[in-house]
Design a protein around this motif. Structure first.
Motif, PDB file in Angstrom:
ATOM      1  N   LYS A  11      74.136  13.050  39.780  1.00 38.26           N
ATOM      2  CA  LYS A  11      75.272  12.745  38.906  1.00 38.26           C
ATOM      3  C   LYS A  11      76.514  12.427  39.721  1.00 38.26           C
ATOM      4  O   LYS A  11      77.254  11.479  39.423  1.00 38.26           O
ATOM      5  N   ASP A  12      76.752  13.207  40.757  1.00 37.10           N
ATOM      6  CA  ASP A  12      77.915  12.963  41.618  1.00 37.10           C
ATOM      7  C   ASP A  12      77.825  11.610  42.315  1.00 37.10           C
ATOM      8  O   ASP A  12      78.833  10.926  42.508  1.00 37.10           O
ATOM      9  N   MET A  13      76.623  11.219  42.687  1.00 39.20           N
ATOM     10  CA  MET A  13      76.460   9.963  43.416  1.00 39.20           C
ATOM     11  C   MET A  13      76.506   8.738  42.514  1.00 39.20           C
ATOM     12  O   MET A  13      76.621   7.609  42.995  1.00 39.20           O
ATOM     13  N   GLY A  14      76.426   8.967  41.199  1.00 46.44           N
ATOM     14  CA  GLY A  14      76.350   7.848  40.270  1.00 46.44           C
ATOM     15  C   GLY A  14      77.545   6.920  40.288  1.00 46.44           C
ATOM     16  O   GLY A  14      77.458   5.775  39.854  1.00 46.44           O
ATOM     17  N   ARG A  15      78.677   7.374  40.812  1.00 46.90           N
ATOM     18  CA  ARG A  15      79.883   6.542  40.829  1.00 46.90           C
ATOM     19  C   ARG A  15      79.867   5.526  41.969  1.00 46.90           C
ATOM     20  O   ARG A  15      80.690   4.614  41.980  1.00 46.90           O
ATOM     21  N   PHE A  24      73.271  -3.032  35.745  1.00 47.25           N
ATOM     22  CA  PHE A  24      74.621  -3.355  35.299  1.00 47.25           C
ATOM     23  C   PHE A  24      75.350  -2.067  34.938  1.00 47.25           C
ATOM     24  O   PHE A  24      74.922  -1.314  34.053  1.00 47.25           O
ATOM     25  N   PHE A  25      76.432  -1.777  35.638  1.00 50.86           N
ATOM     26  CA  PHE A  25      77.331  -0.655  35.344  1.00 50.86           C
ATOM     27  C   PHE A  25      76.624   0.699  35.323  1.00 50.86           C
ATOM     28  O   PHE A  25      77.032   1.599  34.616  1.00 50.86           O
ATOM     29  N   ARG A  26      75.546   0.811  36.100  1.00 55.12           N
ATOM     30  CA  ARG A  26      74.792   2.057  36.172  1.00 55.12           C
ATOM     31  C   ARG A  26      74.203   2.449  34.811  1.00 55.12           C
ATOM     32  O   ARG A  26      73.914   3.621  34.526  1.00 55.12           O
ATOM     33  N   CYS A  27      73.998   1.472  33.951  1.00 56.36           N
ATOM     34  CA  CYS A  27      73.377   1.750  32.655  1.00 56.36           C
ATOM     35  C   CYS A  27      71.882   2.002  32.835  1.00 56.36           C
ATOM     36  O   CYS A  27      71.260   1.576  33.811  1.00 56.36           O
ATOM     37  N   ASP A  28      71.295   2.673  31.851  1.00 56.46           N
ATOM     38  CA  ASP A  28      69.847   2.806  31.825  1.00 56.46           C
ATOM     39  C   ASP A  28      69.202   1.433  31.647  1.00 56.46           C
ATOM     40  O   ASP A  28      69.789   0.533  31.039  1.00 56.46           O
ATOM     41  N   TRP A  29      68.012   1.285  32.173  1.00 59.44           N
ATOM     42  CA  TRP A  29      67.241   0.040  32.056  1.00 59.44           C
ATOM     43  C   TRP A  29      66.320   0.178  30.839  1.00 59.44           C
ATOM     44  O   TRP A  29      65.341   0.918  30.867  1.00 59.44           O
ATOM     45  N   LYS A  30      66.636  -0.534  29.773  1.00 61.71           N
ATOM     46  CA  LYS A  30      65.832  -0.492  28.547  1.00 61.71           C
ATOM     47  C   LYS A  30      65.720  -1.905  28.002  1.00 61.71           C
ATOM     48  O   LYS A  30      66.702  -2.476  27.522  1.00 61.71           O
ATOM     49  N   GLU A  31      64.523  -2.472  28.054  1.00 61.85           N
ATOM     50  CA  GLU A  31      64.326  -3.866  27.671  1.00 61.85           C
ATOM     51  C   GLU A  31      64.077  -4.055  26.182  1.00 61.85           C
ATOM     52  O   GLU A  31      64.216  -5.170  25.676  1.00 61.85           O
ATOM     53  N   ASP A  32      63.720  -3.004  25.471  1.00 56.38           N
ATOM     54  CA  ASP A  32      63.470  -3.121  24.037  1.00 56.38           C
ATOM     55  C   ASP A  32      64.796  -3.388  23.323  1.00 56.38           C
ATOM     56  O   ASP A  32      65.729  -2.582  23.414  1.00 56.38           O
ATOM     57  N   PRO A  33      64.928  -4.506  22.587  1.00 55.27           N
ATOM     58  CA  PRO A  33      66.197  -4.810  21.912  1.00 55.27           C
ATOM     59  C   PRO A  33      66.672  -3.701  20.978  1.00 55.27           C
ATOM     60  O   PRO A  33      67.879  -3.508  20.812  1.00 55.27           O
ATOM     61  N   PRO A  60      72.924 -12.658  38.429  1.00 58.95           N
ATOM     62  CA  PRO A  60      72.725 -11.324  37.853  1.00 58.95           C
ATOM     63  C   PRO A  60      72.523 -10.242  38.905  1.00 58.95           C
ATOM     64  O   PRO A  60      73.066  -9.147  38.797  1.00 58.95           O
ATOM     65  N   ARG A  61      71.750 -10.560  39.937  1.00 58.09           N
ATOM     66  CA  ARG A  61      71.503  -9.552  40.970  1.00 58.09           C
ATOM     67  C   ARG A  61      72.782  -9.211  41.721  1.00 58.09           C
ATOM     68  O   ARG A  61      73.047  -8.041  42.046  1.00 58.09           O
ATOM     69  N   ALA A  62      73.605 -10.234  42.008  1.00 54.45           N
ATOM     70  CA  ALA A  62      74.850  -9.989  42.742  1.00 54.45           C
ATOM     71  C   ALA A  62      75.795  -9.091  41.956  1.00 54.45           C
ATOM     72  O   ALA A  62      76.462  -8.217  42.523  1.00 54.45           O
ATOM     73  N   VAL A  63      75.871  -9.293  40.654  1.00 56.00           N
ATOM     74  CA  VAL A  63      76.777  -8.486  39.835  1.00 56.00           C
ATOM     75  C   VAL A  63      76.223  -7.077  39.653  1.00 56.00           C
ATOM     76  O   VAL A  63      76.973  -6.093  39.675  1.00 56.00           O
ATOM     77  N   ARG A  64      74.910  -6.946  39.484  1.00 56.88           N
ATOM     78  CA  ARG A  64      74.344  -5.598  39.435  1.00 56.88           C
ATOM     79  C   ARG A  64      74.699  -4.821  40.706  1.00 56.88           C
ATOM     80  O   ARG A  64      74.981  -3.622  40.657  1.00 56.88           O
ATOM     81  N   HIS A  65      74.700  -5.504  41.824  1.00 56.65           N
ATOM     82  CA  HIS A  65      74.932  -4.847  43.104  1.00 56.65           C
ATOM     83  C   HIS A  65      76.301  -4.169  43.167  1.00 56.65           C
ATOM     84  O   HIS A  65      76.426  -3.076  43.728  1.00 56.65           O
ATOM     85  N   VAL A  66      77.318  -4.797  42.574  1.00 55.28           N
ATOM     86  CA  VAL A  66      78.669  -4.247  42.691  1.00 55.28           C
ATOM     87  C   VAL A  66      79.125  -3.465  41.463  1.00 55.28           C
ATOM     88  O   VAL A  66      80.103  -2.715  41.533  1.00 55.28           O
ATOM     89  N   SER A  67      78.425  -3.604  40.335  1.00 55.26           N
ATOM     90  CA  SER A  67      79.033  -3.209  39.070  1.00 55.26           C
ATOM     91  C   SER A  67      79.085  -1.714  38.821  1.00 55.26           C
ATOM     92  O   SER A  67      79.803  -1.264  37.912  1.00 55.26           O
ATOM     93  N   ALA A  68      78.368  -0.907  39.591  1.00 53.31           N
ATOM     94  CA  ALA A  68      78.439   0.545  39.367  1.00 53.31           C
ATOM     95  C   ALA A  68      79.860   1.062  39.517  1.00 53.31           C
ATOM     96  O   ALA A  68      80.249   2.042  38.874  1.00 53.31           O
ATOM     97  N   GLN A  69      80.655   0.387  40.362  1.00 53.42           N
ATOM     98  CA  GLN A  69      82.020   0.855  40.568  1.00 53.42           C
ATOM     99  C   GLN A  69      82.904   0.621  39.343  1.00 53.42           C
ATOM    100  O   GLN A  69      84.032   1.115  39.295  1.00 53.42           O
ATOM    101  N   TYR A  70      82.407  -0.105  38.328  1.00 53.81           N
ATOM    102  CA  TYR A  70      83.214  -0.359  37.138  1.00 53.81           C
ATOM    103  C   TYR A  70      82.639   0.322  35.898  1.00 53.81           C
ATOM    104  O   TYR A  70      82.865  -0.118  34.779  1.00 53.81           O
ATOM    105  N   ARG A  71      81.922   1.408  36.102  1.00 54.39           N
ATOM    106  CA  ARG A  71      81.541   2.224  34.936  1.00 54.39           C
ATOM    107  C   ARG A  71      82.737   3.111  34.626  1.00 54.39           C
ATOM    108  O   ARG A  71      82.803   4.287  35.023  1.00 54.39           O
ATOM    109  N   ARG A  72      83.680   2.553  33.914  1.00 55.13           N
ATOM    110  CA  ARG A  72      84.985   3.175  33.728  1.00 55.13           C
ATOM    111  C   ARG A  72      85.361   3.223  32.248  1.00 55.13           C
ATOM    112  O   ARG A  72      84.688   2.663  31.402  1.00 55.13           O
TER     113      ARG A  72
END
Length: 335
Positions: A11-15, A24-33, A60-72
């Protein structure tokens, strides 16, 4: 070391964006709509814009790479979108014939329509601007659950109009990144008379490209006019045209000034683009409207600066779009 709490440590490392599996933004991966209220979808597509650089599918891959820092939280809206809605990374559209644009466009529409049928809003990351046509068709018009069968009002940020109906194809692609803004009007998904194209540069396109947008009914707010009327003038024009219609937002990163987005596929030098702070204010000016779908397109990761500023600004635009949807859902829980 037996007292090491692994769950607390995770949990601490999630940021930190560099830790863990990037979503994307450290969200869970769920493909079911049906698992999401707002799904974040990658559309790794490059064959709709064959006249320029071809690496948009890496976006998409490039944005996933950086986006965890914007789970705000969203400071100006006073919300934490992740606490309001089920927001998940829905993975990428599978594109087995990715080199053939017009077939891939059909695949994108079919894949995206599943989310509309489930009542789930999409914020998509491309990919070139050819992806917007099928995404629009999946969410607007008589079949649409999210619009109640209505067309959408389009808010289109771009340096180019992409309404080239005066050209039959773009190097062989008939549903290209240059055609989607016309065929979605002609086929009954976009109401151009309620729609706005923002950021168009003075010296772009082929002869007649701006005329086609105006003939279809779009209101063009080019960079020269933006300099005159400012952010508030843009917001007023958008909202006056939209009224109470459902809205689709497409954000081409080349609408931004090259200083803020150097890694794009159709870089426009010479004339200033929209600065990122002004773009955020314009998007936030849509607050309270029913944004049923959105996409961000044309990031070119292989042309980005070493500090990844284009990827990071792509992340910020995506965050603003999902926040508009989450804020609307907060106030309209049955929507």
């Amino acid at each position: 070391m037996n007292d090491f709490d692994f769950d607390a440590a995770r949990k601490d490392m999630g940021r930190w964006y560099w830790w863990g599996i990037p979503t994307f933004f450290r969200c869970d991966w769920k493909e079911d709509p049906a698992d999401s209220d707002i799904a974040l979808l990658g559309v790794p597509h490059s064959s709709g814009n064959g006249s320029t650089e071809r690496d948009q599918h890496l976006g998409p891959r490039a944005v996933r790479h950086v986006s965890a820092q914007y789970r705000r939280s969203h400071g100006r809206f006073g919300i934490t979108p992740w606490d309001i809605c089920r927001i998940n990374d829905a993975g990428d559209v599978p594109l087995p014939e990715a080199m053939v644009n017009d077939i891939s466009i059909q695949h994108i529409e079919a894949y995206a329509r599943r989310f509309n049928d489930a009542g789930t809003r999409l914020v998509s990351m491309g990919g070139d601007h050819g992806i917007t046509g099928p995404l629009l068709k999946s969410v607007a018009g008589p079949h649409s659950r999210l619009t109640g069968g209505q067309k959408v009002a389009l808010v289109h940020f771009d340096a180019h109009t992409d309404s080239y109906r005066h050209l039959p194809h773009w190097l062989g692609s008939r549903r290209s990144s240059a055609h989607w803004a016309s065929y979605t009007v002609e086929e009954g998904h976009v109401d151009a008379h309620r729609s706005t194209q923002i950021g168009i540069r003075p010296n772009v396109g082929t002869p007649g490209s701006k005329n086609t947008s105006e003939e279809l009914g779009y209101r063009i707010i080019g960079m020269d006019e933006i300099e005159e009327i400012g952010v508030q003038g843009v917001i007023k024009t958008m909202r006056d045209r939209i009224g109470d219609m459902p809205v689709y937002v497409t954000f081409d990163l080349d609408s931004l000034d090259p200083a803020d987005a150097p890694g794009v596929s159709n870089l426009e030098p010479g004339y200033p683009g929209i600065r990122i702070g002004d773009a955020m204010r314009m998007l936030q000016g849509l607050r309270g409207l029913n944004v049923v779908g959105a996409d961000v397109v044309c990031i070119m990761p292989t042309k980005d600066n070493p500090n990844l500023i284009t990827a990071m600004n792509s992340m910020v635009v995506m965050f603003e779009l999902l926040s508009l949807m989450a804020d609307y859902k907060k106030n309209h829980p049955d929507a």
